[in-house]
Enzyme design. Structure first.
Site, PDB file in Angstrom:
ATOM      1  N   ARG A  84       0.798  -1.224   0.000  1.00 23.94           N
ATOM      2  CA  ARG A  84       0.000   0.000   0.000  1.00 23.94           C
ATOM      3  C   ARG A  84       0.839   1.287   0.000  1.00 23.94           C
ATOM      4  NH1 ARG A  84      -5.594  -1.100   3.174  1.00 23.94           N
ATOM      5  NH2 ARG A  84      -6.390   0.005   1.389  1.00 23.94           N
TER       6      ARG A  84
ATOM      7  N   ASP B 259     -12.186  -6.238  -2.607  1.00 20.88           N
ATOM      8  CA  ASP B 259     -12.790  -6.265  -1.271  1.00 20.88           C
ATOM      9  C   ASP B 259     -13.800  -7.401  -1.093  1.00 20.88           C
ATOM     10  OD1 ASP B 259     -11.271  -4.103  -0.611  1.00 20.88           O
ATOM     11  OD2 ASP B 259     -12.896  -2.642  -0.569  1.00 20.88           O
TER      12      ASP B 259
ATOM     13  N   ARG C 237     -14.479  -2.662  11.789  1.00 20.58           N
ATOM     14  CA  ARG C 237     -13.996  -1.503  11.027  1.00 20.58           C
ATOM     15  C   ARG C 237     -14.913  -1.192   9.845  1.00 20.58           C
ATOM     16  NH1 ARG C 237      -8.098  -1.648   9.153  1.00 20.58           N
ATOM     17  NH2 ARG C 237      -9.024   0.178   8.202  1.00 20.58           N
TER      18      ARG C 237
END
Ligand code: UD1
Length: 451
Positions: free
Chosen positions: A121, A305, A397
């Site tokens: 990332r 995702d 989260r």
């Protein structure tokens, strides 16, 4: 410690309303500092990443209120352009303050971002593009310092798509001097939604081609009230869960127009999908086919995702599946946990080979990141016997109430152990819920007494 306990092996059946979108609301919170007027965001999910972003914005001197899924932000009194290191490390999207702080204050100081451990990332694209707009960067003790005398509109061209970098450039450009043209922009719905949000605040943004936008800088943005759209990843997670348990589920407010690749993939495994005006119905009774090859991709491709959740579904398919991960290189952690549940997954460097098994078996597993955690919940729903999942903090989260959502779909699932809430906004929500519960009990007691 809080764990999720599931007794699986039964089809999901029922309906739930899909929560507001995490990835849409997080950059909107950052963008709220681009005006000194009040911003109201409706349909916001009560999730940890939202709480963290609100903490960060409060540290900048903004006034924040979060009640009943409505966030109010008043950034009139912003006092600082420095993002707190300890808080920012918790959430990747803290990086979106780079663009909004540059837009508002022409300077920003922030740590390298945190977030889920799904790959390297890097933020090179954020830096390269903003440099072209006149921003100067220095780095000291893991802190990024950015400043600019004047943010200048210019021509930008992404050689690799990045959602976060696109959002940062857009936020820096809306108050810049002149016109910014961005070619090769990520076209994820959350990027386009940020543009709509900013347009409603008075920004001038045109989509000039499929992956090209043009932004004309303005002097000032004004306040706005905005409805955050439903979360396509949560909707996709629940669609995959319905198929994985061979259940039938209706997902109210599921954003069908942003789920084409997921619907296509579910049809490949033989699920039936009906897109209605107010949501999506999924019939997963016969969703048992394997997928010979599928790769994740930028939107409109299959979302990274949802890759882990898809893997859970495919563990018990009737043929072998191969899944290639093209966005985040370390997104296969969940495979080891699924193998503990009797799955037969072989991990290559960028591909997973899922050799089908007859059934998954419940056991103790550990969530190590957000979407992998959701995949383990799906696996628990599919598995015979008892599954317990540690690492609930990762799931919180992004999912407001995954346990009660699946309970509403008929699952035998619960949370065991206490979670006390780690920050002000979450505690306020919990106190509110306790207050409501106590009031309900009191009303109930009083009505019984009256009889
Ligand atoms: C966003 C989403 C995340 C989703 C991802 C991809 C949020 C809060 N998060 O993350 O849920 O999984 O998009 O759809 O919206 N990259 C670089 N250099 C950079 C930036 C990115 O090489 O400067 C690479 C990344 O390593 C990755 C790819 O580009 O391989 C895509 O990353 P990016 O789109 O930036 O993801 P995020 O914005 O972090």
């Amino acid at each position: 410690m809080e764990i999720i306990e599931i007794f699986g092996g039964r089809p999901l059946n029922g309906n739930v309303t899909v929560q507001g979108s995490k990835n849409a609301v997080l950059p909107m919170i950052a963008a709220s500092i681009l005006t000194d007027e009040k911003v109201v965001l409706k349909n916001c999910p009560h999730i940890d990443d939202v709480y963290t972003m609100l903490n960060l914005i409060e540290e900048l001197g903004c006034r924040v209120n979060f009640e009943n899924h409505v966030i109010e932000i008043d950034a009139g009194s912003i006092v600082c352009s420095e993002i707190k290191q300890e808080i920012a490390k918790k959430v990747r999207s803290s990086i979106t303050f780079l663009g909004s702080l540059l837009g508002r204050c022409k300077k920003a100081k922030l740590p390298f971002p945190g977030g889920c451990t799904i790959g390297a990332r890097p933020i090179n694209l954020h830096i390269e593009m903003l440099e072209k707009m006149g921003v100067v960067f220095t780095e000291r003790d893991d802190v990024l310092i950015a400043s600019s005398k004047e943010i200048k509109g210019t021509n930008l061209k992404f050689y690799k798509k990045s959602v976060g970098a696109a959002q940062n450039c857009i936020m820096a450009a809306v108050l810049a001097n002149g016109i910014t043209r961005i070619k090769g922009i990520a076209v994820e719905p959350e990027v386009m939604e940020l543009c709509s949000f900013l347009r409603k605040m008075g920004a001038v943004i045109l989509r000039t081609d499929y992956d090209e936008i043009m932004i004309k800088g303005v002097d000032k943005l004004h306040g706005v009230t905005y409805d955050v759209p439903s979360d396509r990843i949560v909707a996709g997670t629940y669609m995959l869960a319905a198929a994985a348990t061979r259940g039938e589920v209706f997902l109210k407010k599921a954003p069908a127009s942003h789920l084409h690749s997921v619907i296509y993939t579910l049809k490949q495994v033989n699920a039936k999908i009906e897109c209605l005006n107010n949501g999506i119905f999924i019939d997963g009774k016969n969703a048992s086919k394997g997928i010979p090859y599928i790769a994740t991709d930028n939107y409109p491709g299959f979302p990274t995702d949802l890759q882990s959740q898809l893997v859970s579904l495919l563990t018990v398919a009737d043929s072998k599946s191969i899944i290639e991960e093209k966005i985040f290189e370390a997104r296969f952690k969940v495979a080891d946990q699924l193998n503990k549940m009797n799955a037969n997954i072989y991990k290559g460097s960028s591909k997973l080979v899922v050799n089908p098994v007859k059934k998954l078996c419940g056991t103790r597993v550990v969530a190590e990141e957000l979407r992998g955690g959701a995949a383990l919940v799906i696996a628990g729903l599919m598995a015979e016997g008892r599954t317990t999942i540690d690492g609930c903090k990762y799931i919180r989260r992004g999912y407001e109430d995954i346990v009660n959502d699946f309970k509403a779909m008929g699952a035998d699932i619960r949370t065991i152990g206490e979670h006390n809430g780690s920050n002000k906004h979450e505690k306020a929500k919990m106190e509110n819920e306790t207050g409501e519960k106590e009031k309900k009990n009191k009303d109930c007691y009083e009505s019984v007494c009256c009889i």
